[in-house]
Design a protein around this motif. Structure first.
Motif, PDB file in Angstrom:
ATOM      1  N   ALA A  73      -1.587  12.475  48.572  1.00 35.47           N
ATOM      2  CA  ALA A  73      -0.464  11.567  48.367  1.00 35.47           C
ATOM      3  C   ALA A  73       0.195  11.862  47.021  1.00 35.47           C
ATOM      4  CB  ALA A  73      -0.935  10.123  48.423  1.00 35.47           C
ATOM      5  N   HIS A  74       1.525  11.934  47.035  1.00 39.11           N
ATOM      6  CA  HIS A  74       2.276  12.238  45.816  1.00 39.11           C
ATOM      7  C   HIS A  74       3.700  11.702  45.940  1.00 39.11           C
ATOM      8  CE1 HIS A  74       3.326  15.449  48.579  1.00 39.11           C
ATOM      9  NE2 HIS A  74       4.443  15.632  47.871  1.00 39.11           N
ATOM     10  N   ALA A  75       4.360  11.556  44.787  1.00 44.80           N
ATOM     11  CA  ALA A  75       5.763  11.142  44.741  1.00 44.80           C
ATOM     12  C   ALA A  75       6.513  12.147  43.886  1.00 44.80           C
ATOM     13  CB  ALA A  75       5.883   9.740  44.158  1.00 44.80           C
ATOM     14  N   GLU A  76       7.817  12.271  44.138  1.00 39.55           N
ATOM     15  CA  GLU A  76       8.652  13.227  43.414  1.00 39.55           C
ATOM     16  C   GLU A  76       9.911  12.522  42.930  1.00 39.55           C
ATOM     17  OE1 GLU A  76       9.384  16.424  46.255  1.00 39.55           O
ATOM     18  OE2 GLU A  76       7.458  15.884  47.154  1.00 39.55           O
ATOM     19  N   ARG A  77      10.376  12.905  41.747  1.00 35.40           N
ATOM     20  CA  ARG A  77      11.646  12.405  41.219  1.00 35.40           C
ATOM     21  C   ARG A  77      12.348  13.582  40.572  1.00 35.40           C
ATOM     22  NH1 ARG A  77      13.064  10.192  36.117  1.00 35.40           N
ATOM     23  NH2 ARG A  77      10.878  10.095  35.544  1.00 35.40           N
ATOM     24  N   TYR A  78      13.644  13.710  40.844  1.00 35.08           N
ATOM     25  CA  TYR A  78      14.409  14.862  40.370  1.00 35.08           C
ATOM     26  C   TYR A  78      15.391  14.451  39.287  1.00 35.08           C
ATOM     27  CZ  TYR A  78      11.968  16.947  44.125  1.00 35.08           C
ATOM     28  OH  TYR A  78      10.943  17.385  44.914  1.00 35.08           O
ATOM     29  N   GLY A  79      15.602  15.344  38.322  1.00 35.51           N
ATOM     30  CA  GLY A  79      16.409  15.061  37.142  1.00 35.51           C
ATOM     31  C   GLY A  79      17.901  14.954  37.398  1.00 35.51           C
ATOM     32  N   PRO A  80      18.673  14.752  36.324  1.00 38.48           N
ATOM     33  CA  PRO A  80      20.121  14.541  36.439  1.00 38.48           C
ATOM     34  C   PRO A  80      20.890  15.755  36.943  1.00 38.48           C
ATOM     35  CG  PRO A  80      19.478  14.693  34.138  1.00 38.48           C
ATOM     36  CD  PRO A  80      18.204  14.655  34.946  1.00 38.48           C
ATOM     37  N   GLU A  81      20.269  16.917  36.952  1.00 41.30           N
ATOM     38  CA  GLU A  81      20.902  18.120  37.496  1.00 41.30           C
ATOM     39  C   GLU A  81      20.237  18.556  38.791  1.00 41.30           C
ATOM     40  OE1 GLU A  81      21.017  21.123  34.480  1.00 41.30           O
ATOM     41  OE2 GLU A  81      21.942  19.776  33.034  1.00 41.30           O
ATOM     42  N   GLY A  82      19.353  17.725  39.318  1.00 43.04           N
ATOM     43  CA  GLY A  82      18.595  18.092  40.501  1.00 43.04           C
ATOM     44  C   GLY A  82      17.529  19.114  40.143  1.00 43.04           C
ATOM     45  N   ALA A  83      17.008  19.787  41.140  1.00 50.55           N
ATOM     46  CA  ALA A  83      15.985  20.808  40.901  1.00 50.55           C
ATOM     47  C   ALA A  83      15.924  21.757  42.086  1.00 50.55           C
ATOM     48  CB  ALA A  83      14.620  20.169  40.683  1.00 50.55           C
ATOM     49  N   THR A  84      15.484  22.958  41.786  1.00 48.30           N
ATOM     50  CA  THR A  84      15.221  23.963  42.812  1.00 48.30           C
ATOM     51  C   THR A  84      13.826  24.507  42.556  1.00 48.30           C
ATOM     52  OG1 THR A  84      17.548  24.588  42.935  1.00 48.30           O
ATOM     53  CG2 THR A  84      15.952  26.174  43.796  1.00 48.30           C
ATOM     54  N   TYR A  85      13.051  24.610  43.633  1.00 48.34           N
ATOM     55  CA  TYR A  85      11.763  25.291  43.498  1.00 48.34           C
ATOM     56  C   TYR A  85      11.507  26.144  44.727  1.00 48.34           C
ATOM     57  CZ  TYR A  85       9.839  21.154  45.995  1.00 48.34           C
ATOM     58  OH  TYR A  85       9.587  20.139  46.879  1.00 48.34           O
ATOM     59  N   TRP A  86      10.704  27.182  44.506  1.00 52.33           N
ATOM     60  CA  TRP A  86      10.244  28.040  45.587  1.00 52.33           C
ATOM     61  C   TRP A  86       8.868  27.523  45.979  1.00 52.33           C
ATOM     62  CZ3 TRP A  86      11.317  32.903  42.202  1.00 52.33           C
ATOM     63  CH2 TRP A  86      12.692  33.088  42.093  1.00 52.33           C
ATOM     64  N   VAL A  87       8.636  27.370  47.267  1.00 53.29           N
ATOM     65  CA  VAL A  87       7.381  26.785  47.719  1.00 53.29           C
ATOM     66  C   VAL A  87       6.783  27.599  48.854  1.00 53.29           C
ATOM     67  CG1 VAL A  87       8.565  25.161  49.270  1.00 53.29           C
ATOM     68  CG2 VAL A  87       6.242  24.648  48.477  1.00 53.29           C
ATOM     69  N   ALA A  88       5.488  27.806  48.725  1.00 57.87           N
ATOM     70  CA  ALA A  88       4.700  28.468  49.771  1.00 57.87           C
ATOM     71  C   ALA A  88       3.839  27.406  50.437  1.00 57.87           C
ATOM     72  CB  ALA A  88       3.829  29.565  49.149  1.00 57.87           C
ATOM     73  N   ARG A  89       3.926  27.332  51.745  1.00 59.55           N
ATOM     74  CA  ARG A  89       3.178  26.335  52.508  1.00 59.55           C
ATOM     75  C   ARG A  89       2.110  27.025  53.334  1.00 59.55           C
ATOM     76  NH1 ARG A  89       8.231  23.003  55.174  1.00 59.55           N
ATOM     77  NH2 ARG A  89       8.961  22.009  53.254  1.00 59.55           N
ATOM     78  N   THR A  90       0.961  26.372  53.414  1.00 55.92           N
ATOM     79  CA  THR A  90      -0.125  26.902  54.234  1.00 55.92           C
ATOM     80  C   THR A  90      -0.682  25.783  55.090  1.00 55.92           C
ATOM     81  OG1 THR A  90      -0.688  28.485  52.488  1.00 55.92           O
ATOM     82  CG2 THR A  90      -2.338  28.103  54.202  1.00 55.92           C
ATOM     83  N   SER A  91      -0.623  25.970  56.387  1.00 59.42           N
ATOM     84  CA  SER A  91      -1.172  24.990  57.342  1.00 59.42           C
ATOM     85  C   SER A  91      -2.570  25.433  57.739  1.00 59.42           C
ATOM     86  CB  SER A  91      -0.288  24.890  58.584  1.00 59.42           C
ATOM     87  OG  SER A  91       0.991  24.453  58.223  1.00 59.42           O
TER      88      SER A  91
END
Length: 93
Positions: A73-91
């Motif tokens: 469980a987690h929460a996310e909040r993005y700054g005044p310019e937004g954000a970009t990230y690269w994400v690798a997912r593993t199921s």
């Protein structure tokens, strides 16, 4: 730190990640506490975000990484310019 998305993606696939993508978030978006059915390994490449897991909140900027296991469980909040990230997912099935 990966120099570009292609090298990040190749590195993550080489260690067994199923899917690699770029996520872009608009300024000020808040994602309330939630979980994912996959684990993630991510690299922030633009903007800033705050990631909260339990009682701990991390302020992440370009060059910072984060990992989450499946179902955390987690929460996310993005700054005044937004954000970009690269994400690798593993199921895991």
């Amino acid at each position: 730190m990966a120099l570009n998305f292609d090298s990040f993606a190749a590195q993550q696939r080489a260690i067994g990640c199923d899917e690699v993508l770029e996520r872009k978030w608009n300024p000020g978006v808040v994602a309330e506490t939630h979980t994912h059915p996959f684990s993630v390994r991510a690299l922030v490449v633009q903007g800033e975000m705050w990631l909260t897991v339990g009682e701990r909140t991390r302020h992440l900027r370009p060059g910072d990484t984060f990992e989450l296991e499946t179902g955390v469980a987690h929460a996310e909040r993005y700054g005044p310019e937004g954000a970009t990230y690269w994400v690798a997912r593993t199921s895991r099935t």
